[in-house]
Design a protein around this motif. Structure first.
Motif, PDB file in Angstrom:
ATOM      1  N   LEU A  49      55.177  55.694  26.834  1.00 42.58           N
ATOM      2  CA  LEU A  49      53.740  55.392  26.925  1.00 42.58           C
ATOM      3  C   LEU A  49      53.410  54.485  28.107  1.00 42.58           C
ATOM      4  O   LEU A  49      52.299  54.519  28.626  1.00 42.58           O
ATOM      5  CB  LEU A  49      53.268  54.713  25.628  1.00 42.58           C
ATOM      6  N   PHE A  50      54.389  53.616  28.478  1.00 43.36           N
ATOM      7  CA  PHE A  50      54.172  52.643  29.554  1.00 43.36           C
ATOM      8  C   PHE A  50      55.370  52.708  30.509  1.00 43.36           C
ATOM      9  O   PHE A  50      56.435  53.191  30.139  1.00 43.36           O
ATOM     10  CB  PHE A  50      54.075  51.223  28.976  1.00 43.36           C
ATOM     11  N   SER A  51      55.187  52.148  31.712  1.00 42.81           N
ATOM     12  CA  SER A  51      56.321  52.035  32.624  1.00 42.81           C
ATOM     13  C   SER A  51      57.341  51.062  32.028  1.00 42.81           C
ATOM     14  O   SER A  51      56.969  49.987  31.553  1.00 42.81           O
ATOM     15  CB  SER A  51      55.849  51.517  33.981  1.00 42.81           C
ATOM     16  N   HIS A  52      58.625  51.426  32.069  1.00 40.50           N
ATOM     17  CA  HIS A  52      59.635  50.553  31.460  1.00 40.50           C
ATOM     18  C   HIS A  52      59.743  49.222  32.195  1.00 40.50           C
ATOM     19  O   HIS A  52      60.225  48.245  31.655  1.00 40.50           O
ATOM     20  CB  HIS A  52      60.993  51.260  31.379  1.00 40.50           C
ATOM     21  N   ARG A  53      59.246  49.181  33.460  1.00 41.24           N
ATOM     22  CA  ARG A  53      59.269  47.912  34.197  1.00 41.24           C
ATOM     23  C   ARG A  53      58.212  46.946  33.673  1.00 41.24           C
ATOM     24  O   ARG A  53      58.266  45.745  33.937  1.00 41.24           O
ATOM     25  CB  ARG A  53      59.041  48.152  35.698  1.00 41.24           C
ATOM     26  N   ASP A  54      57.233  47.465  32.941  1.00 39.73           N
ATOM     27  CA  ASP A  54      56.185  46.600  32.368  1.00 39.73           C
ATOM     28  C   ASP A  54      56.573  46.049  30.999  1.00 39.73           C
ATOM     29  O   ASP A  54      55.878  45.193  30.460  1.00 39.73           O
ATOM     30  CB  ASP A  54      54.871  47.392  32.208  1.00 39.73           C
ATOM     31  N   ILE A  55      57.666  46.553  30.422  1.00 36.98           N
ATOM     32  CA  ILE A  55      58.011  46.200  29.028  1.00 36.98           C
ATOM     33  C   ILE A  55      59.102  45.132  29.003  1.00 36.98           C
ATOM     34  O   ILE A  55      60.192  45.329  29.561  1.00 36.98           O
ATOM     35  CB  ILE A  55      58.504  47.444  28.249  1.00 36.98           C
ATOM     36  N   TYR A  56      58.808  44.020  28.351  1.00 40.34           N
ATOM     37  CA  TYR A  56      59.775  42.940  28.159  1.00 40.34           C
ATOM     38  C   TYR A  56      60.162  42.917  26.677  1.00 40.34           C
ATOM     39  O   TYR A  56      59.298  42.956  25.805  1.00 40.34           O
ATOM     40  CB  TYR A  56      59.175  41.594  28.556  1.00 40.34           C
ATOM     41  N   VAL A  57      61.453  42.847  26.429  1.00 39.86           N
ATOM     42  CA  VAL A  57      61.959  42.884  25.057  1.00 39.86           C
ATOM     43  C   VAL A  57      62.493  41.510  24.672  1.00 39.86           C
ATOM     44  O   VAL A  57      63.341  40.949  25.388  1.00 39.86           O
ATOM     45  CB  VAL A  57      63.080  43.938  24.922  1.00 39.86           C
ATOM     46  N   PHE A  58      62.007  40.983  23.565  1.00 38.14           N
ATOM     47  CA  PHE A  58      62.451  39.686  23.051  1.00 38.14           C
ATOM     48  C   PHE A  58      63.418  39.940  21.899  1.00 38.14           C
ATOM     49  O   PHE A  58      63.047  40.551  20.895  1.00 38.14           O
ATOM     50  CB  PHE A  58      61.244  38.871  22.573  1.00 38.14           C
ATOM     51  N   GLU A  59      64.640  39.457  22.053  1.00 38.99           N
ATOM     52  CA  GLU A  59      65.668  39.779  21.051  1.00 38.99           C
ATOM     53  C   GLU A  59      66.739  38.694  21.087  1.00 38.99           C
ATOM     54  O   GLU A  59      66.968  38.054  22.117  1.00 38.99           O
ATOM     55  CB  GLU A  59      66.245  41.173  21.382  1.00 38.99           C
ATOM     56  N   ARG A  60      67.383  38.473  19.935  1.00 43.28           N
ATOM     57  CA  ARG A  60      68.478  37.498  19.898  1.00 43.28           C
ATOM     58  C   ARG A  60      69.724  38.037  20.595  1.00 43.28           C
ATOM     59  O   ARG A  60      70.387  37.338  21.351  1.00 43.28           O
ATOM     60  CB  ARG A  60      68.845  37.177  18.440  1.00 43.28           C
ATOM     61  N   ALA A  61      70.038  39.296  20.315  1.00 45.17           N
ATOM     62  CA  ALA A  61      71.222  39.920  20.915  1.00 45.17           C
ATOM     63  C   ALA A  61      70.969  41.422  20.988  1.00 45.17           C
ATOM     64  O   ALA A  61      70.505  42.019  20.009  1.00 45.17           O
ATOM     65  CB  ALA A  61      72.457  39.634  20.066  1.00 45.17           C
ATOM     66  N   VAL A  62      71.238  42.010  22.122  1.00 43.59           N
ATOM     67  CA  VAL A  62      70.974  43.443  22.315  1.00 43.59           C
ATOM     68  C   VAL A  62      72.065  44.264  21.631  1.00 43.59           C
ATOM     69  O   VAL A  62      73.255  44.057  21.892  1.00 43.59           O
ATOM     70  CB  VAL A  62      70.903  43.781  23.820  1.00 43.59           C
ATOM     71  N   ALA A  63      71.658  45.167  20.752  1.00 46.35           N
ATOM     72  CA  ALA A  63      72.616  46.042  20.056  1.00 46.35           C
ATOM     73  C   ALA A  63      71.997  47.417  19.892  1.00 46.35           C
ATOM     74  O   ALA A  63      72.127  48.059  18.851  1.00 46.35           O
ATOM     75  CB  ALA A  63      72.969  45.448  18.696  1.00 46.35           C
ATOM     76  N   SER A  64      71.325  47.877  20.946  1.00 50.05           N
ATOM     77  CA  SER A  64      70.566  49.125  20.846  1.00 50.05           C
ATOM     78  C   SER A  64      71.405  50.323  21.263  1.00 50.05           C
ATOM     79  O   SER A  64      72.486  50.191  21.837  1.00 50.05           O
ATOM     80  CB  SER A  64      69.312  49.030  21.722  1.00 50.05           C
ATOM     81  N   HIS A  65      70.881  51.481  20.955  1.00 52.68           N
ATOM     82  CA  HIS A  65      71.442  52.756  21.396  1.00 52.68           C
ATOM     83  C   HIS A  65      71.485  52.760  22.934  1.00 52.68           C
ATOM     84  O   HIS A  65      70.560  52.281  23.577  1.00 52.68           O
ATOM     85  CB  HIS A  65      70.516  53.859  20.874  1.00 52.68           C
ATOM     86  N   PRO A  66      72.554  53.326  23.519  1.00 54.25           N
ATOM     87  CA  PRO A  66      72.671  53.325  24.987  1.00 54.25           C
ATOM     88  C   PRO A  66      71.452  53.940  25.699  1.00 54.25           C
ATOM     89  O   PRO A  66      71.079  53.485  26.776  1.00 54.25           O
ATOM     90  CB  PRO A  66      73.924  54.165  25.239  1.00 54.25           C
ATOM     91  N   ASP A  67      70.827  54.937  25.083  1.00 53.68           N
ATOM     92  CA  ASP A  67      69.650  55.575  25.693  1.00 53.68           C
ATOM     93  C   ASP A  67      68.409  54.688  25.650  1.00 53.68           C
ATOM     94  O   ASP A  67      67.389  55.026  26.241  1.00 53.68           O
ATOM     95  CB  ASP A  67      69.281  56.869  24.938  1.00 53.68           C
ATOM     96  N   SER A  68      68.463  53.608  24.906  1.00 52.28           N
ATOM     97  CA  SER A  68      67.266  52.806  24.643  1.00 52.28           C
ATOM     98  C   SER A  68      67.535  51.341  24.917  1.00 52.28           C
ATOM     99  O   SER A  68      67.092  50.473  24.170  1.00 52.28           O
ATOM    100  CB  SER A  68      66.829  52.967  23.187  1.00 52.28           C
ATOM    101  N   THR A  69      68.286  51.070  25.963  1.00 54.69           N
ATOM    102  CA  THR A  69      68.612  49.695  26.301  1.00 54.69           C
ATOM    103  C   THR A  69      67.822  49.287  27.543  1.00 54.69           C
ATOM    104  O   THR A  69      67.908  49.951  28.578  1.00 54.69           O
ATOM    105  CB  THR A  69      70.132  49.559  26.524  1.00 54.69           C
ATOM    106  N   PRO A  70      67.014  48.240  27.450  1.00 54.57           N
ATOM    107  CA  PRO A  70      66.180  47.832  28.588  1.00 54.57           C
ATOM    108  C   PRO A  70      67.012  47.277  29.729  1.00 54.57           C
ATOM    109  O   PRO A  70      68.155  46.829  29.517  1.00 54.57           O
ATOM    110  CB  PRO A  70      65.279  46.747  27.996  1.00 54.57           C
ATOM    111  N   PRO A  71      66.465  47.306  30.963  1.00 57.72           N
ATOM    112  CA  PRO A  71      67.147  46.654  32.089  1.00 57.72           C
ATOM    113  C   PRO A  71      67.325  45.172  31.762  1.00 57.72           C
ATOM    114  O   PRO A  71      66.486  44.571  31.096  1.00 57.72           O
ATOM    115  CB  PRO A  71      66.170  46.820  33.257  1.00 57.72           C
ATOM    116  N   GLU A  72      68.421  44.595  32.267  1.00 52.54           N
ATOM    117  CA  GLU A  72      68.746  43.197  31.951  1.00 52.54           C
ATOM    118  C   GLU A  72      67.612  42.243  32.273  1.00 52.54           C
ATOM    119  O   GLU A  72      67.352  41.300  31.532  1.00 52.54           O
ATOM    120  CB  GLU A  72      69.997  42.774  32.733  1.00 52.54           C
TER     121      GLU A  72
END
Lengths: 161, 161
Positions: A49-72
């Motif tokens: 829906l949005f550019s992935h560069r506009d999306i910031y993810v707040f998380e304690r520890a990243v444990a997502s599916h490889p296809d759905s892992t945001p840039p560092e």
């Protein structure tokens, strides 16, 4: 109604609300904040829906599916009670959309958490910005919006600053 | 199509197929086997369709939601490649329904697993018994059934002995 029914209603409502939100704030500037990454399915949907560069993810520890892992450089690691105030310093009141599906198994704990985190979310939103949440939030200054077609009342909430 | 879309299609199809299966085998005798418990949402749904005393859950380790945890004497702990042949000795070909949502993230691995586990599932089914799976299975002697309304082709499969 089984837990599978409730879960399907929650997922379907989440998608309907995010799709609706994207039509409302798609042309606004400003970042999109995803509170909680989990498996990353909803992040993956936000990227459609949005550019992935506009999306910031707040998380304690990243444990997502490889296809759905945001840039560092788009991951804000840590406790949201610390990272959201830090984000306010960095971004100011600029977010066009904040999404949260923070809920765990315990409805009472979720509600306590929603009350506690609500004041940290409000100031991050731009005027006209939206908050989509799977739990009822406790905002002083945000307007609760009607749900779009396909969303089940009580399974998702939309608020506007 | 986002991973959220795919996931919703899988959950909605699973429910549609299980509801449909319950109308077909609800009056048959015999146990119901749930392969994989996970969070327990689908087990909870099965309990709304069948007596929970008829449902046996095959799982390596129980880690389900407290509302969706089977009675201890209805849990078969261990590796399904060992526990399914043991179940055949105990129950014979009596299962009216076997459900599996064993799939992990890796579609290729899921497919290999489905090929390997298929021969251990077939002999457990009673004549007329059904297998509902989120992955395509590889049965020699079972008939693939048409999907009910609401199920998305490729997201769930029904087989009949």
């Amino acid at each position: 109604m089984s837990r599978l029914d409730l879960f399907i209603n929650r997922m379907v409502s989440q998608r309907a609300c995010l799709d609706h939100a994207a039509t409302l704030v798609g042309d606004m500037p400003g970042p999109v904040f995803e509170l909680g990454l989990g498996n990353g399915r909803t992040y993956h949907h936000l990227c459609s829906l949005f550019s992935h560069r506009d999306i910031y993810v707040f998380e304690r520890a990243v444990a997502s599916h490889p296809d759905s892992t945001p840039p560092e450089d788009r991951v804000v690691l840590g406790n949201v009670f610390e990272t959201l105030p830090q984000a306010l310093e960095q971004f100011g009141p600029t977010a066009r959309l904040i999404h949260a599906d923070l809920g765990g198994h315990n409805a009472e704990k979720n509600d306590v958490f929603a009350r506690e985190i609500s004041p940290a979310i409000t100031p991050l939103l731009a005027p006209g910005g939206l908050m989509v949440s799977s739990d009822r939030m406790y905002f002083q200054d945000l307007e609760e919006m009607p749900l779009p077609e396909g969303a089940v009342p009580g399974r998702c909430f939309i608020y506007r600053r």
